[in-house]
Design a protein around this motif. Structure first.
Motif, PDB file in Angstrom:
ATOM      1  N   CYS A 293       7.496   5.108   1.888  1.00  0.00           N
ATOM      2  CA  CYS A 293       5.999   6.507   1.879  1.00  0.00           C
ATOM      3  C   CYS A 293       5.188   5.662   1.743  1.00  0.00           C
ATOM      4  O   CYS A 293       4.966   4.836   0.924  1.00  0.00           O
ATOM      5  N   ASP A 294       3.689   5.943   2.093  1.00  0.00           N
ATOM      6  CA  ASP A 294       2.468   5.830   1.656  1.00  0.00           C
ATOM      7  C   ASP A 294       1.745   6.300   0.662  1.00  0.00           C
ATOM      8  O   ASP A 294       3.114   7.650   0.039  1.00  0.00           O
ATOM      9  N   LEU A 295       0.978   5.882  -0.005  1.00  0.00           N
ATOM     10  CA  LEU A 295       0.240   6.562  -1.490  1.00  0.00           C
ATOM     11  C   LEU A 295      -0.069   8.888  -1.113  1.00  0.00           C
ATOM     12  O   LEU A 295       0.238   9.053  -2.118  1.00  0.00           O
ATOM     13  N   GLU A 296      -0.140   8.963  -0.068  1.00  0.00           N
ATOM     14  CA  GLU A 296      -0.434  10.476  -0.092  1.00  0.00           C
ATOM     15  C   GLU A 296       1.368  10.840   0.699  1.00  0.00           C
ATOM     16  O   GLU A 296       1.178  12.071   0.378  1.00  0.00           O
ATOM     17  N   GLY A 297       2.004  10.379   0.694  1.00  0.00           N
ATOM     18  CA  GLY A 297       3.544  10.901   0.702  1.00  0.00           C
ATOM     19  C   GLY A 297       3.970  11.133   2.064  1.00  0.00           C
ATOM     20  O   GLY A 297       5.122  11.589   2.423  1.00  0.00           O
TER      21      GLY A 297
ATOM     22  N   GLN B  16       0.960  -1.439  -0.319  1.00  0.00           N
ATOM     23  CA  GLN B  16      -0.359  -0.022   0.344  1.00  0.00           C
ATOM     24  C   GLN B  16       1.021   0.945  -0.007  1.00  0.00           C
ATOM     25  O   GLN B  16      -0.418   2.202   0.476  1.00  0.00           O
ATOM     26  N   GLY B  17       2.335   1.589  -0.385  1.00  0.00           N
ATOM     27  CA  GLY B  17       3.400   2.178  -0.134  1.00  0.00           C
ATOM     28  C   GLY B  17       3.826   2.036  -1.308  1.00  0.00           C
ATOM     29  O   GLY B  17       4.122   1.334  -2.749  1.00  0.00           O
ATOM     30  N   LEU B  18       4.994   3.097  -0.980  1.00  0.00           N
ATOM     31  CA  LEU B  18       6.394   3.126  -2.319  1.00  0.00           C
ATOM     32  C   LEU B  18       7.473   3.549  -1.880  1.00  0.00           C
ATOM     33  O   LEU B  18       7.577   3.749  -0.417  1.00  0.00           O
ATOM     34  N   VAL B  19       8.667   2.487  -2.603  1.00  0.00           N
ATOM     35  CA  VAL B  19       9.349   3.189  -2.051  1.00  0.00           C
ATOM     36  C   VAL B  19      10.537   3.593  -2.930  1.00  0.00           C
ATOM     37  O   VAL B  19      10.206   3.527  -4.534  1.00  0.00           O
TER      38      VAL B  19
END
Length: 170
Positions: free
Chosen positions: A96-100, A82-85
């Motif tokens: 990070c999550d998808l909201e930053g 549910q996030g980003l590397v």
């Protein structure tokens, strides 16, 4: 789902095309070279640029969400659960999550990096042009752990194979 393709170029343009249509769904612009794009769900695309921003683009809505990371070149970004590397040019990787919102960060050797995420998003592999490779347990509390250091080769790509083994491209 394989019905769209995202393309980016050195002039900062990001284009998303539906494979069943002839025209792009979205054309977005960064102010510098786009280093990578990644789908972050069926209606979101993430892009990272040498302009020092990572952006989340809503494919079915208005313009992009406000850039959620600023200030340094970002060579790679990858969807993880549910996030980003996000890899930075200053020798950091961030989860990070998808909201930053930054959930965790870890140190790697500075320079160009490439990120691969295991199916399911629990682990990442990070490789660098200076010959280092790391694994990172994204569900744990620690940072990246070096699995290769001081290689005589530069690593230009990395990912996980379907069976969980790591692939490093020299």
């Amino acid at each position: 789902d394989g019905s769209r393709v995202a393309l980016a170029n050195i002039s900062g343009q990001v284009q998303v095309s539906d494979l069943d249509r002839d025209r792009p769904l979205r054309l977005a612009v960064h102010s510098a070279q786009v280093s990578c794009v990644a789908f972050a769900g069926p209606d979101r695309l993430v892009s990272a640029s040498w302009d020092g921003t990572a952006r989340v683009w809503e494919l079915q809505g208005p313009d992009s969400v406000v850039p959620f990371i600023r200030g340094e070149r970002m060579p790679d970004i990858a969807k993880a659960g549910q996030g980003l590397v996000v890899g930075t040019g200053s020798g950091e990787v961030r989860l990070c999550d998808l909201e930053g919102a930054e959930l965790r960060r870890g140190a790697i050797d500075a320079g160009w990096c490439n990120i691969g995420v295991a199916p399911g998003g629990a682990k990442a592999v990070i490789c660098t042009a200076s010959g280092f490779a790391y694994t990172w347990d994204l569900q744990g509390t620690g940072g990246p752990v070096a699995i290769v250091s001081d290689s005589s080769e530069s690593f230009w790509g990395c990912d996980f194979l379907a069976d969980g083994r790591i692939l490093l491209l020299c």
